[in-house]
Design an enzyme around this catalytic site. Structure first.
Site, PDB file in Angstrom:
ATOM      1  N   HIS A 132     -10.230   3.057   6.460  1.00  0.00           N
ATOM      2  CA  HIS A 132     -11.536   2.584   6.014  1.00  0.00           C
ATOM      3  C   HIS A 132     -11.747   1.191   6.610  1.00  0.00           C
ATOM      4  O   HIS A 132     -10.778   0.464   6.820  1.00  0.00           O
ATOM      5  CB  HIS A 132     -11.505   2.517   4.483  1.00  0.00           C
ATOM      6  CG  HIS A 132     -12.808   2.205   3.823  1.00  0.00           C
ATOM      7  ND1 HIS A 132     -13.314   0.932   3.738  1.00  0.00           N
ATOM      8  CD2 HIS A 132     -13.698   3.004   3.186  1.00  0.00           C
ATOM      9  CE1 HIS A 132     -14.461   0.959   3.075  1.00  0.00           C
ATOM     10  NE2 HIS A 132     -14.718   2.206   2.731  1.00  0.00           N
ATOM     11  N   ASP A 209      -3.319   1.182   1.148  1.00  0.00           N
ATOM     12  CA  ASP A 209      -4.661   1.268   0.587  1.00  0.00           C
ATOM     13  C   ASP A 209      -4.710   2.538  -0.263  1.00  0.00           C
ATOM     14  O   ASP A 209      -4.742   3.650   0.269  1.00  0.00           O
ATOM     15  CB  ASP A 209      -5.670   1.319   1.752  1.00  0.00           C
ATOM     16  CG  ASP A 209      -7.082   1.663   1.292  1.00  0.00           C
ATOM     17  OD1 ASP A 209      -7.266   2.023   0.114  1.00  0.00           O
ATOM     18  OD2 ASP A 209      -7.992   1.588   2.139  1.00  0.00           O
ATOM     19  N   GLN A 212      -8.202   5.981  -2.344  1.00  0.00           N
ATOM     20  CA  GLN A 212      -8.479   7.416  -2.510  1.00  0.00           C
ATOM     21  C   GLN A 212      -7.286   8.182  -3.077  1.00  0.00           C
ATOM     22  O   GLN A 212      -7.357   9.395  -3.260  1.00  0.00           O
ATOM     23  CB  GLN A 212      -8.902   8.039  -1.173  1.00  0.00           C
ATOM     24  CG  GLN A 212     -10.203   7.498  -0.615  1.00  0.00           C
ATOM     25  CD  GLN A 212     -11.407   7.826  -1.483  1.00  0.00           C
ATOM     26  OE1 GLN A 212     -11.382   8.735  -2.313  1.00  0.00           O
ATOM     27  NE2 GLN A 212     -12.480   7.078  -1.314  1.00  0.00           N
ATOM     28  N   LYS A 235     -13.130   4.180  -8.615  1.00  0.00           N
ATOM     29  CA  LYS A 235     -12.773   5.523  -8.111  1.00  0.00           C
ATOM     30  C   LYS A 235     -11.796   6.210  -9.053  1.00  0.00           C
ATOM     31  O   LYS A 235     -11.386   7.341  -8.827  1.00  0.00           O
ATOM     32  CB  LYS A 235     -12.162   5.402  -6.713  1.00  0.00           C
ATOM     33  CG  LYS A 235     -13.091   4.638  -5.776  1.00  0.00           C
ATOM     34  CD  LYS A 235     -12.911   4.988  -4.353  1.00  0.00           C
ATOM     35  CE  LYS A 235     -13.482   3.942  -3.455  1.00  0.00           C
ATOM     36  NZ  LYS A 235     -14.624   4.396  -2.669  1.00  0.00           N
ATOM     37  N   CYS A 373     -17.772   4.601   6.197  1.00  0.00           N
ATOM     38  CA  CYS A 373     -17.049   3.335   6.468  1.00  0.00           C
ATOM     39  C   CYS A 373     -15.761   3.601   7.230  1.00  0.00           C
ATOM     40  O   CYS A 373     -14.736   2.934   7.000  1.00  0.00           O
ATOM     41  CB  CYS A 373     -16.751   2.572   5.179  1.00  0.00           C
ATOM     42  SG  CYS A 373     -18.220   1.961   4.375  1.00  0.00           S
TER      43      CYS A 373
HETATM   44  N1  PMP Z   1     -10.270   2.211   1.324  1.00  0.00           N
HETATM   45  C1  PMP Z   1     -10.658   3.474   1.194  1.00  0.00           C
HETATM   46  C2  PMP Z   1      -9.794   4.577   1.737  1.00  0.00           C
HETATM   47  C3  PMP Z   1     -11.855   3.761   0.544  1.00  0.00           C
HETATM   48  O1  PMP Z   1     -12.257   5.031   0.416  1.00  0.00           O
HETATM   49  C4  PMP Z   1     -12.639   2.709   0.035  1.00  0.00           C
HETATM   50  C5  PMP Z   1     -13.968   2.964  -0.646  1.00  0.00           C
HETATM   51  N2  PMP Z   1     -14.769   3.902  -0.040  1.00  0.00           N
HETATM   52  C6  PMP Z   1     -12.173   1.411   0.204  1.00  0.00           C
HETATM   53  C7  PMP Z   1     -10.984   1.201   0.853  1.00  0.00           C
HETATM   54  C8  PMP Z   1     -12.945   0.230  -0.296  1.00  0.00           C
HETATM   55  O2  PMP Z   1     -13.011   0.247  -1.686  1.00  0.00           O
HETATM   56  P1  PMP Z   1     -13.982  -0.725  -2.459  1.00  0.00           P
HETATM   57  O3  PMP Z   1     -15.327  -0.587  -1.804  1.00  0.00           O
HETATM   58  O4  PMP Z   1     -13.960  -0.222  -3.859  1.00  0.00           O
HETATM   59  O5  PMP Z   1     -13.423  -2.100  -2.316  1.00  0.00           O
END
Ligand code: PMP
Length: 415
Positions: A132, A209, A212, A235, A373
Site C-alpha cells: 500500500h 503492515d 489487512q 478495519k 492505493c
Molecule cells: N496498508 C494497507 C495494506 C492498507 O490496506 C491500508 C488501508 N487501505 C493502509 C496500509 C493504510 O491504513 P490507514 O489508512 O488506516 O492508515
C-alpha cells in the site's frame, strides 16, 4: 442493548452476528445493502458504538492529568484498551503498544523516529511490490532525506512474492524490511514469519503492515518475532482515527520521540526537556480517547467472536466467491495467490471498473473501484484499476450470490 448477541456460537452463526451491525440493516436504492468494502473500512457493531457513546455521555474527560473521578474513569478505559491490544497481538509488554491514528501514522512514526536515527547514505530499505502507498512513501521520504536506497521484492503473476529474489536483495546494507502481511489489492497472505526470519539473519529489522491482516487472520507478534507491527482500528470493526503500532520494547526505548508536546514529557524547562517513558513518549498531545476506547471494545468483540472462526468463515466465502466469479465470461481475477485472504479483485474485458461499481451500487452492492492505493500493483498487472469486493465475517454466501448475479447484470447493462 446487544453487545455480542451471538457470542461465540458454533457453528459460526453469521445471521445472528449481523444483528450486531446496525448499518447492515438498510436498503440502498431500494435493495438490501450488500456491503463488500470491508478492506476499505469495516462496519461497527453496537458494542463499539455504545462504548464511544458511553464515554461521551458518562465518562468524558481528558486522560492522565486529572485527579477527578471522570478523568480517572476515562484514563482507566483508555489504558484498558491498550491491554486489550496487548492481548489481541500477544505482545509481551503493554508498553510495547503505541496508540496512533492508524497504520499510516505507525509507518511514518517508525520511518521518522527509528529511520532518522539509524539509516544513513548507502543503507537499504526493502519493501515489496504489493505494498500500500502507506508502506512505500514514508520509506521513500526517508531514502530521499538520508541517501538510502529503496529495494523492492518482486512478485509473480498470481501476486505471490518471489522469496528467492528477496533472499538476493538482503545484504549487510539492509536496515529494514517493511512488508504487508496481507495485500489490500490482491488478498495475498505473505509468509511474514519467514520474511522476518530472513531479515533478522541479514541483520535487518522487519516492520509488518497488518492493516489487512487484523482481524482476518490470527496475529501473534511474539511468534512472528516482528520488530514492528501496525494496524488500523477502523478495519477491525473499530472507529477511524485510531490504530496501534507495536514495537519491541528495547527498540522503542532506543528511539527518539516522533512528535513533541504534552503527555510525552516528564519535565520541561527552557534549558532541557526530559521525555516520558513508554508508551507515552510517542503519544504527544490529547489523543483520540473515544477512539481508543472504541478500539478496545472492537478488539474485545473480535476476540469474543474468535479470530480463528472469522478466518474459517471468510475463507469459505472466498472459495465460494472465487468459484462464482471465475464462471463469469470475460472476468479476470487479479490476485490468485495460494495463500489468500478475503479479497476478490477483478477486471472485466471492455468495462471500466468505475462503471461496474456505479451499476452495482444501484443494486445496493458496495464495492470499491480504483487503484486501492497500490498503484505499483496496478502497473504490474497492466490495469489502471480494478473492482474489489472485500469480505468480512458478517458477509454471507447469499451476498456472494448477489454479487455474482449483479456482475452478470452489470455486463448486460454496460455492453
Ligand atoms: N496498508 C494497507 C495494506 C492498507 O490496506 C491500508 C488501508 N487501505 C493502509 C496500509 C493504510 O491504513 P490507514 O489508512 O488506516 O492508515
Amino acid at each position: 442493548m446487544s453487545t455480542l448477541s451471538s457470542a461465540v456460537t458454533a457453528p459460526f452463526d453469521v445471521e445472528k452476528l449481523r444483528e450486531d451491525f446496525p448499518v447492515l440493516k438498510q436498503t440502498i436504492h431500494g435493495k438490501p445493502l450488500v456491503y463488500l468494502d470491508s478492506a476499505a473500512t469495516a462496519q461497527k457493531p453496537h458494542a463499539v458504538i455504545d462504548a464511544i457513546r458511553r464515554f461521551h455521555e458518562v465518562d468524558c474527560a481528558n486522560i492522565h492529568r486529572g485527579v477527578h473521578e471522570l478523568s480517572q474513569r476515562s484514563t482507566a478505559a483508555y489504558e484498558e484498551a491498550r491491554i486489550k491490544a496487548k492481548r489481541f497481538l500477544n505482545s509481551r509488554y503493554t508498553d510495547e503498544l503505541i496508540f496512533v491514528r492508524g497504520t499510516t501514522e505507525a509507518v511514518n512514526l517508525v520511518s521518522s523516529s527509528w529511520g532518522r536515527k539509524n539509516v544513513k547514505s548507502g543503507d537499504e530499505i526493502i519493501v515489496s511490490a504489493m505494498e500500500h502507498h502507506s508502506n512505500i512513501v514514508p520509506w521513500q521520504m526517508l531514502c530521499e532525506e538520508t541517501g538510502a536506497a529503496l529495494r523492492v521484492i518482486p512478485m509473480n503473476e498470481h501476486g505471490e512474492l518471489l522469496m528467492e529474489e528477496y533472499a538476493k536483495l538482503l545484504n549487510p546494507r539492509t536496515r529494514m524490511v517493511a512488508v504487508t502481511h496481507v495485500s489490500n489489492a490482491l488478498g495475498t497472505i505473505n509468509p511474514v514469519a519467514e520474511i522476518i526470519r530472513m531479515a533478522h539473519a541479514a541483520g535487518a529489522l522487519a516492520l509488518i503492515d497488518g492493516a489487512q491482516a487484523a482481524p482476518h487472520i490470527k496475529v501473534d507478534v511474539q511468534a512472528l518475532d516482528a520488530d514492528f507491527y501496525a494496524f488500523s482500528g477502523h478495519k477491525v470493526v473499530g472507529p477511524t482515527g485510531i490504530g496501534i503500532l507495536y514495537g519491541k520494547l528495547a527498540l522503542l526505548n532506543s528511539m527518539p520521540p516522533y512528535q513533541g508536546g504534552g503527555d510525552m514529557i516528564k519535565s520541561v524547562t527552557f534549558e532541557k526537556t526530559i521525555y516520558n517513558d513508554l508508551p507515552y513518549k510517542f503519544e504527544a498531545g490529547t489523543p483520540n480517547i473515544a477512539g481508543g476506547i472504541g478500539l478496545g471494545a472492537a478488539l474485545d468483540y473480535v476476540m469474543r467472536v474468535g479470530v480463528d472462526q472469522i478466518a474459517a468463515h471468510e475463507h469459505a466465502l472466498l472459495v465460494y466467491g472465487t468459484e462464482a466469479l471465475s464462471q463469469i465470461p470475460g472476468l479476470r481475477l487479479i490476485g490468485t495467490a495460494r495463500e489468500k485472504a478475503s479479497v476478490l479483485s477483478f477486471v472485466i474485458e471492455g468495462l471500466h471498473p468505475h462503471d461496474i461499481g456505479t451499476v452495482l451500487d444501484q443494486m445496493g452492492i458496495a464495492v470499491r473501484t480504483g487503484h486501492h492505493c497500490a498503484q505499483p500493483v496496478m502497473d504490474f498487472f497492466k490495469v489502471a484499476a480494478t473492482t474489489r469486493a472485500s469480505l468480512a465475517f458478517y458477509n454471507t454466501f447469499a451476498e456472494i450470490d448477489a454479487l455474482a448475479t449483479g456482475i452478470r447484470k452489470t455486463k448486460e447493462v454496460l455492453t
